[in-house]
Each structure stands twice: as C-alpha cells, then as structure tokens.
Write an enzyme that holds these catalytic residues in place. Sequence first.
Site, PDB file in Angstrom:
ATOM      1  N   HIS A  17      15.775  33.474 -17.596  1.00  0.00           N
ATOM      2  CA  HIS A  17      16.818  33.538 -16.556  1.00  0.00           C
ATOM      3  C   HIS A  17      18.130  32.969 -17.094  1.00  0.00           C
ATOM      4  O   HIS A  17      19.211  33.511 -16.850  1.00  0.00           O
ATOM      5  CB  HIS A  17      16.423  32.702 -15.333  1.00  0.00           C
ATOM      6  CG  HIS A  17      15.258  33.218 -14.541  1.00  0.00           C
ATOM      7  ND1 HIS A  17      14.144  32.460 -14.287  1.00  0.00           N
ATOM      8  CD2 HIS A  17      15.035  34.409 -13.933  1.00  0.00           C
ATOM      9  CE1 HIS A  17      13.290  33.163 -13.536  1.00  0.00           C
ATOM     10  NE2 HIS A  17      13.807  34.350 -13.322  1.00  0.00           N
ATOM     11  N   LYS A  41       6.479  35.674  -0.647  1.00  0.00           N
ATOM     12  CA  LYS A  41       5.953  35.543  -2.010  1.00  0.00           C
ATOM     13  C   LYS A  41       5.191  34.228  -2.198  1.00  0.00           C
ATOM     14  O   LYS A  41       4.638  33.973  -3.250  1.00  0.00           O
ATOM     15  CB  LYS A  41       7.110  35.584  -3.022  1.00  0.00           C
ATOM     16  CG  LYS A  41       7.421  36.981  -3.540  1.00  0.00           C
ATOM     17  CD  LYS A  41       8.165  36.887  -4.860  1.00  0.00           C
ATOM     18  CE  LYS A  41       8.325  38.213  -5.541  1.00  0.00           C
ATOM     19  NZ  LYS A  41       9.067  38.103  -6.807  1.00  0.00           N
ATOM     20  N   ARG A  90      13.536  43.049 -19.010  1.00  0.00           N
ATOM     21  CA  ARG A  90      12.761  42.568 -20.155  1.00  0.00           C
ATOM     22  C   ARG A  90      12.173  43.733 -20.911  1.00  0.00           C
ATOM     23  O   ARG A  90      12.518  44.013 -22.035  1.00  0.00           O
ATOM     24  CB  ARG A  90      11.628  41.645 -19.659  1.00  0.00           C
ATOM     25  CG  ARG A  90      12.113  40.295 -19.248  1.00  0.00           C
ATOM     26  CD  ARG A  90      11.106  39.575 -18.399  1.00  0.00           C
ATOM     27  NE  ARG A  90      11.047  40.172 -17.065  1.00  0.00           N
ATOM     28  CZ  ARG A  90      10.470  39.612 -16.034  1.00  0.00           C
ATOM     29  NH1 ARG A  90       9.861  38.459 -16.182  1.00  0.00           N
ATOM     30  NH2 ARG A  90      10.474  40.184 -14.855  1.00  0.00           N
ATOM     31  N   SER A 128       8.309  33.636 -14.799  1.00  0.00           N
ATOM     32  CA  SER A 128       7.976  32.395 -14.086  1.00  0.00           C
ATOM     33  C   SER A 128       6.481  32.304 -13.845  1.00  0.00           C
ATOM     34  O   SER A 128       5.888  31.225 -13.952  1.00  0.00           O
ATOM     35  CB  SER A 128       8.704  32.347 -12.741  1.00  0.00           C
ATOM     36  OG  SER A 128      10.087  32.404 -12.918  1.00  0.00           O
TER      37      SER A 128
HETATM   38  P1  ADP Z   1      12.416  38.450  -8.364  1.00  0.00           P
HETATM   39  O1  ADP Z   1      11.400  37.878  -7.425  1.00  0.00           O
HETATM   40  O2  ADP Z   1      13.633  38.987  -7.680  1.00  0.00           O
HETATM   41  O3  ADP Z   1      11.895  39.417  -9.402  1.00  0.00           O
HETATM   42  P2  ADP Z   1      12.679  36.547 -10.529  1.00  0.00           P
HETATM   43  O4  ADP Z   1      13.115  35.139 -10.394  1.00  0.00           O
HETATM   44  O5  ADP Z   1      11.291  36.806 -11.007  1.00  0.00           O
HETATM   45  O6  ADP Z   1      12.957  37.170  -9.114  1.00  0.00           O
HETATM   46  O7  ADP Z   1      13.666  37.335 -11.489  1.00  0.00           O
HETATM   47  C1  ADP Z   1      15.033  37.458 -11.200  1.00  0.00           C
HETATM   48  C2  ADP Z   1      15.663  38.388 -12.209  1.00  0.00           C
HETATM   49  O8  ADP Z   1      15.601  37.798 -13.505  1.00  0.00           O
HETATM   50  C3  ADP Z   1      14.986  39.769 -12.350  1.00  0.00           C
HETATM   51  O9  ADP Z   1      15.968  40.742 -12.610  1.00  0.00           O
HETATM   52  C4  ADP Z   1      14.098  39.601 -13.543  1.00  0.00           C
HETATM   53  O10 ADP Z   1      13.875  40.848 -14.192  1.00  0.00           O
HETATM   54  C5  ADP Z   1      14.964  38.687 -14.393  1.00  0.00           C
HETATM   55  N1  ADP Z   1      14.164  37.933 -15.352  1.00  0.00           N
HETATM   56  C6  ADP Z   1      13.112  37.133 -15.116  1.00  0.00           C
HETATM   57  N2  ADP Z   1      12.600  36.621 -16.263  1.00  0.00           N
HETATM   58  C7  ADP Z   1      13.376  37.140 -17.265  1.00  0.00           C
HETATM   59  C8  ADP Z   1      13.353  37.046 -18.698  1.00  0.00           C
HETATM   60  N3  ADP Z   1      12.427  36.340 -19.341  1.00  0.00           N
HETATM   61  N4  ADP Z   1      14.297  37.707 -19.373  1.00  0.00           N
HETATM   62  C9  ADP Z   1      15.211  38.462 -18.717  1.00  0.00           C
HETATM   63  N5  ADP Z   1      15.283  38.617 -17.400  1.00  0.00           N
HETATM   64  C10 ADP Z   1      14.376  37.967 -16.682  1.00  0.00           C
END
Ligand code: ADP
Length: 161
Positions: A17, A41, A90, A128
């Site tokens: 992130h 969630k 990703r 995460s």
């Molecule tokens: P959501 O529940 O909206 O998917 P996340 O917190 O899991 O929320 O992810 C928020 C954003 O960050 C999404 O666009 C996700 O693809 C991106 N993201 C999460 N982990 C990574 C990572 N390791 N590298 C790049 N982008 C990421």
Amino acid sequence: MKLAIYPGTFDPITNGHLDILERAAAVFETVYIAVANNIHKDPLFSTEERIRMIKSCTLHYPNVRIAQFDGLVVDLAQEVGASIIIRGLRAISDFDYEFQMALMNRHMNDKIDTVFFMPHEDYTYLSSSTVREIVRLGGDVSAFVPKYVKEELIRKLRNTQ
Ligand code: ADP
C-alpha cells in the site's frame, strides 16, 4: 494539479500500500487515503486502529491526508473534490475485479477516473490477508509491514490465543 483518493480496507496497511501511496503522492497534489469501515468484511482492526497505523507511517508525506468512509467511493471523491481514484494492481488476478469497479464507478460518476499504479515487484504477492496469516502462524513479517504495524499485529493476534 489534481486531488486523488486512495480507498481500501488497509487491514492493516502494508509496504505494498505504501509503495502505491508514494507513487501517487509524487503525481497528485493531495492524496486522501480513504479507509473503508467495511463492517461486512469483518476487519481484524477497528477503523480507529487502522487509521492510527496509517498515520504512524505516513507522517513524512506533506500531501497525504486520511479520511474514513462508509458509503460509495465516488460520493466520497465528490465530497472532498477529488477527480481521481487510485488503486494498486499487483497481478492479473486483481485486474478483473478492479476493471469492474473502475467501470462501475465511472458509470456512477463519469467525472471521476481510476488511475492504477503497479508496485515494485517485491510487493506483487503481498496482501493484508497474507500478512495476517503469517503472523497468526508465528512467522516474521518485518519485510512486509512497518515496525509499528508488525507490533500491532503481534499484539492483536498472539495475545488473544
Ligand atoms: P480493498 O478491500 O478495497 O481491496 P485493500 O486494502 O485490500 O482494500 O487494497 C486497497 C488497494 O490497494 C487495492 O487497489 C489493492 O489492489 C491495492 N493493494 C493492496 N496490496 C497491494 C500491494 N501489495 N501492491 C499494490 N497494491 C496493493
């Protein structure tokens, strides 16, 4: 110069992130990290805890702000005057879902576009949920999250077992 929002659950924030945030903060005037309450969630961390962790690792960005929201991302974007939604891509596996979301958001408000950033390849398989699982099983996540986040994960997941 444009305002952008970076929405997500951030349960918890990871180096993936932060990689996306850093790229976005270099391009846009202000980036709002928008933390979804996301009750459905069933997040491990409360919204307040997630925000506290995000704050602790984004203090050095002068143009990053943090907001929380319950409703639609496009409504929050309009509220804060943002015309861009930031998302991270990703692997191909993210694409289908993100493509649908981007088109649906544009359908709801065609003045708001989604911009995707790709993280450094070290973070391609980082999520995460993986980090939570590694900590739960006793592994070391130092390479994947900031120190404070690691400590919070250990406190939350190992003290309750
Ligand atoms: P959501 O529940 O909206 O998917 P996340 O917190 O899991 O929320 O992810 C928020 C954003 O960050 C999404 O666009 C996700 O693809 C991106 N993201 C999460 N982990 C990574 C990572 N390791 N590298 C790049 N982008 C990421």
